[in-house]
Design a protein around this motif. Structure first.
Motif, PDB file in Angstrom:
ATOM      1  N   GLY A   1      -4.398   9.903   8.633  1.00  0.00           N
ATOM      2  CA  GLY A   1      -3.315   8.926   8.683  1.00  0.00           C
ATOM      3  C   GLY A   1      -3.823   7.518   8.920  1.00  0.00           C
ATOM      4  O   GLY A   1      -3.375   6.569   8.272  1.00  0.00           O
ATOM      5  N   ILE A   2      -4.764   7.369   9.827  1.00  0.00           N
ATOM      6  CA  ILE A   2      -5.338   6.042  10.101  1.00  0.00           C
ATOM      7  C   ILE A   2      -6.068   5.520   8.869  1.00  0.00           C
ATOM      8  O   ILE A   2      -5.922   4.341   8.499  1.00  0.00           O
ATOM      9  CB  ILE A   2      -6.277   6.113  11.326  1.00  0.00           C
ATOM     10  N   ILE A   3      -6.833   6.374   8.217  1.00  0.00           N
ATOM     11  CA  ILE A   3      -7.554   5.962   7.016  1.00  0.00           C
ATOM     12  C   ILE A   3      -6.574   5.542   5.925  1.00  0.00           C
ATOM     13  O   ILE A   3      -6.767   4.513   5.254  1.00  0.00           O
ATOM     14  CB  ILE A   3      -8.489   7.099   6.523  1.00  0.00           C
ATOM     15  N   CYS A   4      -5.492   6.309   5.725  1.00  0.00           N
ATOM     16  CA  CYS A   4      -4.481   5.960   4.715  1.00  0.00           C
ATOM     17  C   CYS A   4      -3.815   4.624   5.034  1.00  0.00           C
ATOM     18  O   CYS A   4      -3.589   3.799   4.140  1.00  0.00           O
ATOM     19  CB  CYS A   4      -3.420   7.052   4.616  1.00  0.00           C
ATOM     20  N   LEU A   5      -3.495   4.390   6.313  1.00  0.00           N
ATOM     21  CA  LEU A   5      -2.857   3.133   6.692  1.00  0.00           C
ATOM     22  C   LEU A   5      -3.777   1.941   6.447  1.00  0.00           C
ATOM     23  O   LEU A   5      -3.350   0.915   5.897  1.00  0.00           O
ATOM     24  CB  LEU A   5      -2.417   3.181   8.150  1.00  0.00           C
ATOM     25  N   VAL A   6      -5.034   2.067   6.827  1.00  0.00           N
ATOM     26  CA  VAL A   6      -5.987   0.965   6.626  1.00  0.00           C
ATOM     27  C   VAL A   6      -6.198   0.709   5.139  1.00  0.00           C
ATOM     28  O   VAL A   6      -6.186  -0.448   4.673  1.00  0.00           O
ATOM     29  CB  VAL A   6      -7.331   1.276   7.342  1.00  0.00           C
TER      30      VAL A   6
ATOM     31  N   ASP B   1      -3.220  -9.568  -0.474  1.00  0.00           N
ATOM     32  CA  ASP B   1      -3.968 -10.457  -1.379  1.00  0.00           C
ATOM     33  C   ASP B   1      -4.799 -11.475  -0.612  1.00  0.00           C
ATOM     34  O   ASP B   1      -5.718 -12.070  -1.173  1.00  0.00           O
ATOM     35  CB  ASP B   1      -2.998 -11.190  -2.313  1.00  0.00           C
ATOM     36  N   SER B   2      -4.466 -11.681   0.662  1.00  0.00           N
ATOM     37  CA  SER B   2      -5.213 -12.635   1.484  1.00  0.00           C
ATOM     38  C   SER B   2      -5.311 -12.096   2.902  1.00  0.00           C
ATOM     39  O   SER B   2      -4.654 -11.127   3.267  1.00  0.00           O
ATOM     40  CB  SER B   2      -4.498 -13.995   1.480  1.00  0.00           C
ATOM     41  N   VAL B   3      -6.120 -12.773   3.705  1.00  0.00           N
ATOM     42  CA  VAL B   3      -6.292 -12.367   5.096  1.00  0.00           C
ATOM     43  C   VAL B   3      -4.983 -12.544   5.863  1.00  0.00           C
ATOM     44  O   VAL B   3      -4.605 -11.700   6.678  1.00  0.00           O
ATOM     45  CB  VAL B   3      -7.439 -13.175   5.760  1.00  0.00           C
ATOM     46  N   MET B   4      -4.272 -13.624   5.577  1.00  0.00           N
ATOM     47  CA  MET B   4      -3.000 -13.893   6.248  1.00  0.00           C
ATOM     48  C   MET B   4      -1.974 -12.808   5.894  1.00  0.00           C
ATOM     49  O   MET B   4      -1.265 -12.307   6.771  1.00  0.00           O
ATOM     50  CB  MET B   4      -2.469 -15.269   5.849  1.00  0.00           C
ATOM     51  N   GLU B   5      -1.924 -12.417   4.651  1.00  0.00           N
ATOM     52  CA  GLU B   5      -1.002 -11.362   4.224  1.00  0.00           C
ATOM     53  C   GLU B   5      -1.394 -10.025   4.862  1.00  0.00           C
ATOM     54  O   GLU B   5      -0.535  -9.247   5.277  1.00  0.00           O
ATOM     55  CB  GLU B   5      -1.029 -11.249   2.695  1.00  0.00           C
ATOM     56  N   ALA B   6      -2.697  -9.749   4.983  1.00  0.00           N
ATOM     57  CA  ALA B   6      -3.172  -8.523   5.621  1.00  0.00           C
ATOM     58  C   ALA B   6      -2.763  -8.496   7.091  1.00  0.00           C
ATOM     59  O   ALA B   6      -2.383  -7.440   7.620  1.00  0.00           O
ATOM     60  CB  ALA B   6      -4.678  -8.400   5.478  1.00  0.00           C
ATOM     61  N   ALA B   7      -2.821  -9.654   7.756  1.00  0.00           N
ATOM     62  CA  ALA B   7      -2.421  -9.732   9.162  1.00  0.00           C
ATOM     63  C   ALA B   7      -0.934  -9.414   9.314  1.00  0.00           C
ATOM     64  O   ALA B   7      -0.538  -8.666  10.209  1.00  0.00           O
ATOM     65  CB  ALA B   7      -2.740 -11.110   9.726  1.00  0.00           C
ATOM     66  N   PHE B   8      -0.098  -9.982   8.429  1.00  0.00           N
ATOM     67  CA  PHE B   8       1.339  -9.709   8.489  1.00  0.00           C
ATOM     68  C   PHE B   8       1.643  -8.235   8.203  1.00  0.00           C
ATOM     69  O   PHE B   8       2.474  -7.625   8.883  1.00  0.00           O
ATOM     70  CB  PHE B   8       2.107 -10.600   7.509  1.00  0.00           C
ATOM     71  N   ILE B   9       0.972  -7.666   7.219  1.00  0.00           N
ATOM     72  CA  ILE B   9       1.187  -6.249   6.898  1.00  0.00           C
ATOM     73  C   ILE B   9       0.746  -5.368   8.060  1.00  0.00           C
ATOM     74  O   ILE B   9       1.414  -4.397   8.416  1.00  0.00           O
ATOM     75  CB  ILE B   9       0.457  -5.866   5.593  1.00  0.00           C
ATOM     76  N   THR B  10      -0.384  -5.714   8.685  1.00  0.00           N
ATOM     77  CA  THR B  10      -0.883  -4.946   9.827  1.00  0.00           C
ATOM     78  C   THR B  10       0.102  -5.000  10.987  1.00  0.00           C
ATOM     79  O   THR B  10       0.376  -3.977  11.632  1.00  0.00           O
ATOM     80  CB  THR B  10      -2.266  -5.467  10.273  1.00  0.00           C
ATOM     81  N   ILE B  11       0.661  -6.175  11.263  1.00  0.00           N
ATOM     82  CA  ILE B  11       1.653  -6.307  12.331  1.00  0.00           C
ATOM     83  C   ILE B  11       2.882  -5.461  12.014  1.00  0.00           C
ATOM     84  O   ILE B  11       3.425  -4.765  12.885  1.00  0.00           O
ATOM     85  CB  ILE B  11       2.026  -7.790  12.553  1.00  0.00           C
TER      86      ILE B  11
END
Length: 167
Positions: free
Chosen positions: A35-40, A48-58
């Motif tokens: 599950g952790i691997i699938c989420l990451v 598409d960007s680091v900022m977008e990855a941060a928002f998706i992670t949150i």
């Protein structure tokens, strides 16, 4: 929606399902790690960007928190079954004893199954109990008597030949 975004959404969904399974099952095993691997992987494929990855992670962490709260609420209310919780009851008639039930053994006699140095196993009324000598070494096979019951702790004394007490 392109192919990578679709795969990312599928991975996120699979990750949430696998983490949910891990919450219900005991231990940290294949569903949790997968599950952790699938989420990451889903976050990497969707961003598409680091900022977008941060928002998706949150967002993923917030959804995981909500999922965890809902599953724990369902477990506590009995709406979900889990192998962590013991379902069957333990009755005295079936041979289960609580530590409060051991007072009846006071004064009973039996024998040491193992050497007591000072603790070991004693057989009283054809039942093996964890016992502790009052400090002395007692050889296996010696006749013993329960002289004190403190919660679930049984303190014994060796009996000399003829049933007379030591000391």
């Amino acid at each position: 929606m392109d192919g990578l975004a679709l795969v990312g959404m599928i991975l996120l969904t699979a990750g949430f399902i696998l983490v949910g399974i891990e919450v219900v099952l005991p231990g940290f095993s294949v569903p949790g790690i997968s599950g952790i691997i699938c989420l990451v992987a889903g976050v990497f494929l969707l961003a598409d960007s680091v900022m977008e990855a941060a928002f998706i992670t949150i967002a993923v962490l917030a959804l995981l928190g909500i999922l965890m709260a809902v599953l724990l609420w369902m477990l506590s209310k009995g709406k979900l079954k889990t192998p962590i919780i013991l379902e069957e009851e333990q009755h005295r008639a079936e041979g289960y004893l609580s530590s409060n039930d051991l007072k009846y053994l006071l004064g009973r006699r039996g024998f040491a199954v193992t050497d007591l140095r000072p603790s070991g196993v004693g057989k009283i009324d054809e039942i093996n109990f964890d016992v502790m000598s009052e400090g002395n070494y007692i050889s296996g096979g010696a006749e013993i008597e329960i002289i004190k019951v403190e919660g679930s702790k049984l303190v014994v004394r060796e009996l000399k030949e003829g049933g007379k007490k030591n000391g």
